[in-house]
Design a protein around this motif. Structure first.
Motif, short mmCIF file in Angstrom:
data_model
loop_
_atom_site.label_atom_id
_atom_site.label_comp_id
_atom_site.label_asym_id
_atom_site.label_seq_id
_atom_site.Cartn_x
_atom_site.Cartn_y
_atom_site.Cartn_z
N HIS A 106 10.96 4.78 44.74
CA HIS A 106 11.23 4.25 45.76
C HIS A 106 11.03 5.09 47.26
O HIS A 106 10.97 5.99 47.28
N ASN A 107 10.97 4.16 48.25
CA ASN A 107 10.90 4.90 49.67
C ASN A 107 9.64 5.72 49.64
O ASN A 107 9.78 6.69 50.13
N VAL A 108 8.40 5.12 49.56
CA VAL A 108 7.30 5.74 49.35
C VAL A 108 6.59 5.48 50.84
O VAL A 108 6.22 4.62 51.33
N GLU A 109 6.04 6.75 51.31
CA GLU A 109 5.21 6.51 52.74
C GLU A 109 4.12 6.00 52.35
O GLU A 109 3.21 6.52 51.53
N ALA A 110 3.57 4.96 53.40
CA ALA A 110 2.34 4.35 53.10
C ALA A 110 1.71 4.14 54.83
O ALA A 110 2.54 4.16 55.61
N LEU A 121 -10.94 -1.13 50.55
CA LEU A 121 -11.13 -2.52 49.84
C LEU A 121 -9.94 -2.53 48.72
O LEU A 121 -9.41 -3.42 48.37
N ILE A 122 -9.78 -1.42 48.26
CA ILE A 122 -8.93 -1.05 47.11
C ILE A 122 -7.75 0.03 47.76
O ILE A 122 -8.23 0.88 48.15
N PRO A 123 -6.38 -0.44 47.43
CA PRO A 123 -5.36 0.41 48.17
C PRO A 123 -5.68 1.80 47.33
O PRO A 123 -5.72 1.96 46.05
N LEU A 124 -5.37 3.02 48.32
CA LEU A 124 -5.59 4.40 47.58
C LEU A 124 -4.05 4.90 47.30
O LEU A 124 -3.24 4.66 48.15
N LEU A 125 -4.05 5.14 46.32
CA LEU A 125 -2.77 6.02 45.69
C LEU A 125 -2.89 7.25 46.21
O LEU A 125 -3.27 8.24 45.50
N GLY A 126 -2.07 7.60 47.28
CA GLY A 126 -2.23 8.87 47.84
C GLY A 126 -1.04 10.03 47.50
O GLY A 126 -0.15 9.67 46.33
N MET A 127 -0.78 11.13 48.07
CA MET A 127 0.08 12.24 47.70
C MET A 127 1.47 11.85 47.99
O MET A 127 2.36 12.52 47.41
N SER A 128 1.81 10.84 48.71
CA SER A 128 3.14 10.33 48.89
C SER A 128 3.76 9.98 47.77
O SER A 128 5.10 9.81 47.53
N PHE A 129 2.91 9.37 46.62
CA PHE A 129 3.22 8.83 45.53
C PHE A 129 3.12 10.01 44.45
O PHE A 129 3.87 10.65 43.66
N LEU A 130 1.96 10.24 44.38
CA LEU A 130 1.25 11.46 43.27
C LEU A 130 1.93 12.77 43.37
O LEU A 130 2.23 13.38 42.39
N GLY A 131 2.40 13.17 44.88
CA GLY A 131 3.02 14.31 44.88
C GLY A 131 4.44 14.53 44.31
O GLY A 131 4.96 15.61 44.18
N GLN A 132 5.06 13.34 43.87
CA GLN A 132 6.41 13.30 43.23
C GLN A 132 6.38 13.43 41.78
O GLN A 132 7.49 13.52 41.03
N LEU A 133 5.23 13.62 41.22
CA LEU A 133 4.94 13.53 39.76
C LEU A 133 4.35 14.61 39.36
O LEU A 133 3.58 15.57 40.05
N ASP A 134 4.32 14.87 38.10
CA ASP A 134 3.56 16.07 37.45
C ASP A 134 1.96 15.33 36.90
O ASP A 134 2.08 14.20 36.40
N MET A 135 0.99 16.03 37.18
CA MET A 135 -0.18 15.49 37.21
C MET A 135 -1.01 16.19 36.08
O MET A 135 -1.19 17.69 36.28
#
Length: 207
Positions: free
Chosen positions: A168-172, A181-195
Motif C-alpha cells: 500500500h501507498n507505493v510511490e509512482a 508501453l508497459i508499466p515499470l515495476l521499480g524500486m518503490s515496490f521492489l525495494g520493500q521485498l526480498d529479491m
C-alpha cells in the motif's frame, strides 16, 4: 499462450497450468501436460476450478485449493508460491526481461521489472485506462525524454499487487504520453521485498 508454474502448492494440486484458449465461460488449458476444457460451474479438475473468463482481456480466474488467481494470455511464465510469506516467482523471457501480472488500485496491468527505476513508472495513456486521476492527485514536474521535455506526475498508489504480494501507498511516476508501453515495476515496490535471482528465475518475497 501462458505458462504458469505453481510452486509450493499441496501435492494434490497440479504443478503447471498452460492456458491455451479463452472462451466465454470456459477455457482450454493443459494441467501438467494434459489437455482439459474447464467450464464455469463445473467441479474442480485436479484441484483447479474455473471461476470466470474475460475474452476481451484474455484472462481467466481459477481457484486452486481455495485461493483465486487470475491468469493472462501472453505472459511468458509466472507463479504464485505459498509459504511463510507472500511470494511471486517470475521467469525471464527470451530477451532476459521479467514480466509480472499484477494490479494497480485493483485494476489489472502487466509490469516490466526494472530495478533501475526509482519508482513505479507508467504512461499517461495507461494511467487513464485504469482510471487513475494522476493530473489531480500528482505533483507535477518535468522530465527529459528522447522526444523532449514532458510533464510527469508523482503520486502515491493506494494499492499495488503482484501475485500474492500486496503493498500500500507505493510511490509512482506518471509520464505524460504513451511511454513506457508497459508499466515499470521499480524500486518503490521492489525495494520493500526480498529479491532472489537464480539464472532466469526471480523470486519476490514479502515477509
Amino acid at each position: 499462450m501462458l505458462f504458469l508454474l505453481l510452486a509450493a502448492w499441496p501435492a494434490a494440486a497440479v504443478e503447471t497450468i498452460d492456458v491455451q484458449v479463452v472462451f466465454k465461460n470456459k477455457a482450454l488449458v493443459t494441467l501438467d501436460g494434459r489437455k482439459v476444457m474447464l467450464k464455469v460451474g463445473d467441479p474442480p479438475v485436479d484441484g483447479v476450478r474455473l471461476v470466470h473468463t474475460d475474452t476481451l482481456k484474455e484472462t481467466i480466474a481459477v481457484e486452486i485449493n481455495g485461493k483465486e488467481q487470475t491468469l493472462r494470455l501472453g505472459m511468458v511464465r509466472g507463479a504464485l508460491a505459498s509459504g511463510g510469506g507472500q511470494k511471486a516467482l517470475l521467469f525471464a523471457d527470451g530477451g532476459g526481461h521479467y514480466r509480472a501480472d499484477g494490479a494497480i488500485n485493483g485494476m489489472p496491468v502487466q509490469f516490466l521489472v526494472d530495478t533501475g527505476a526509482t519508482r513505479i513508472a507508467l504512461s499517461g495513456s495507461t494511467a487513464r485506462s485504469i482510471g487513475l486521476d494522476y493530473q489531480r492527485l500528482g505533483r507535477v514536474g518535468r522530465a527529459a525524454t528522447a522526444s523532449g521535455l514532458v510533464y510527469t506526475y508523482n503520486l502515491s498508489l493506494d494499492k499495488v499487487q503482484v501475485g500474492e504480494i500486496t503493498l500500500h501507498n507505493v510511490e509512482a511516476s506518471v509520464i505524460e504520453g504513451s511511454f513506457p508501453l508497459i508499466p515499470l515495476l521499480g524500486m518503490s515496490f521492489l525495494g520493500q521485498l526480498d529479491m532472489k535471482r537464480d539464472s532466469n528465475r526471480m523470486e519476490l518475497i514479502k515477509n
